[in-house]
Enzyme design. Structure first.
Site, PDB file in Angstrom:
ATOM      1  N   ALA A 182      32.534  41.662  46.764  1.00 37.60           N
ATOM      2  CA  ALA A 182      31.086  41.876  46.711  1.00 37.60           C
ATOM      3  C   ALA A 182      30.646  42.697  45.509  1.00 37.60           C
ATOM      4  O   ALA A 182      29.450  42.779  45.229  1.00 37.60           O
ATOM      5  CB  ALA A 182      30.616  42.562  47.997  1.00 37.60           C
ATOM      6  N   TYR A 183      31.568  43.310  44.802  1.00 39.79           N
ATOM      7  CA  TYR A 183      31.197  44.118  43.648  1.00 39.79           C
ATOM      8  C   TYR A 183      30.877  43.201  42.480  1.00 39.79           C
ATOM      9  O   TYR A 183      31.759  42.689  41.805  1.00 39.79           O
ATOM     10  CB  TYR A 183      32.317  45.084  43.272  1.00 39.79           C
ATOM     11  CG  TYR A 183      32.661  46.116  44.312  1.00 39.79           C
ATOM     12  CD1 TYR A 183      31.819  46.376  45.400  1.00 39.79           C
ATOM     13  CD2 TYR A 183      33.845  46.841  44.232  1.00 39.79           C
ATOM     14  CE1 TYR A 183      32.145  47.317  46.356  1.00 39.79           C
ATOM     15  CE2 TYR A 183      34.179  47.803  45.185  1.00 39.79           C
ATOM     16  CZ  TYR A 183      33.323  48.028  46.243  1.00 39.79           C
ATOM     17  OH  TYR A 183      33.661  48.961  47.188  1.00 39.79           O
ATOM     18  N   GLY A 184      29.629  42.976  42.245  1.00 39.67           N
ATOM     19  CA  GLY A 184      29.178  42.112  41.163  1.00 39.67           C
ATOM     20  C   GLY A 184      28.150  41.067  41.596  1.00 39.67           C
ATOM     21  O   GLY A 184      27.079  41.024  41.009  1.00 39.67           O
TER      22      GLY A 184
ATOM     23  N   THR B 240      32.561  40.396  40.044  1.00 47.14           N
ATOM     24  CA  THR B 240      32.773  40.963  38.711  1.00 47.14           C
ATOM     25  C   THR B 240      34.055  41.772  38.612  1.00 47.14           C
ATOM     26  O   THR B 240      34.844  41.606  37.681  1.00 47.14           O
ATOM     27  CB  THR B 240      31.577  41.850  38.324  1.00 47.14           C
ATOM     28  OG1 THR B 240      30.386  41.051  38.299  1.00 47.14           O
ATOM     29  CG2 THR B 240      31.786  42.499  36.967  1.00 47.14           C
TER      30      THR B 240
END
Length: 209
Positions: free
Chosen positions: A63-65, A68
């Site tokens: 979920a980071y991005g 990313t």
């Protein structure tokens, strides 16, 4: 690597790693959304942490991005040193910057694990957390999906987790760190003590806390 691990060492998922790890959530754009302003600097940060400071525990999430940070880790560190453990998370969707929503449907979780394997360019995830408990899906179905992938012979997880009732939800009990826990976001399975933060129902996207 011959560097002295910062903070000493700890065993996570059967691997001895530096007690001090590197969280990658801030290696994205504003709102934990998209690429960072300086992608090359983000890659340098990852390489410097591992190759200069001896950090061997990298914490990330799909979920980071979104996505990313997993791409950055691959570009910075592949082929991965044998002593580096990469922990990722699945079970969260990103409708917009600073917005997060749990998504624990078994089909989605299975697809998310497979996608993380591809982005990280590996055939095994050292450690995979359920990022957040989805109140709309039975917890047993969410954890059962991840466990089923392991039972099918997919080399995805190093260690399994036992669940037991605790207050109004469940707890992870494990000798060290199990794969189905959350580091910091909302309802979470405690890493060391097995405690569970009180659960609050969130069926829609929420700002990150």
């Amino acid at each position: 690597m011959s560097l002295t691990p910062p903070g000493g060492t700890i065993t996570i998922a059967g691997k001895t790693v530096s007690r001090l790890g590197l969280g990658t959530m801030r290696l994205t754009g504003q709102g934990t959304w998209g690429d960072p302003d300086d992608r090359h600097q983000a890659i340098r940060v990852l390489r410097h942490a591992v190759h200069t400071h001896g950090i061997t525990h990298i914490d990330t999430a799909d979920a980071y991005g979104p996505h990313t940070c997993e791409h950055l880790i691959r570009d910075a560190l592949y082929p991965y040193p044998d002593d580096v453990l990469i922990a990722t998370k699945v079970g969260m969707v990103r409708p917009a910057p600073n917005m997060w929503a749990p998504h624990g449907h078994p089909v989605y979780l299975r697809a998310s694990v497979e996608a993380s394997l591809r982005r990280l360019d590996t055939d095994r995830l050292d450690l995979c957390y359920l990022h957040r408990i989805d109140p709309e899906v039975p917890l047993a179905d969410q954890l059962g999906t991840l466990q089923a992938m392991q039972d099918e012979g997919k080399p995805v997880f190093r260690q399994s987790t036992t669940l037991r009732p605790s207050r109004s939800t469940a707890a992870a009990t494990k000798p060290s760190y199990g794969p189905f826990s959350s580091r910091s976001h909302g309802p979470r399975l405690g890493r060391v003590t097995g405690s569970v933060a009180p659960e609050t129902s969130q069926s829609s996207a929420q700002p990150m806390m």
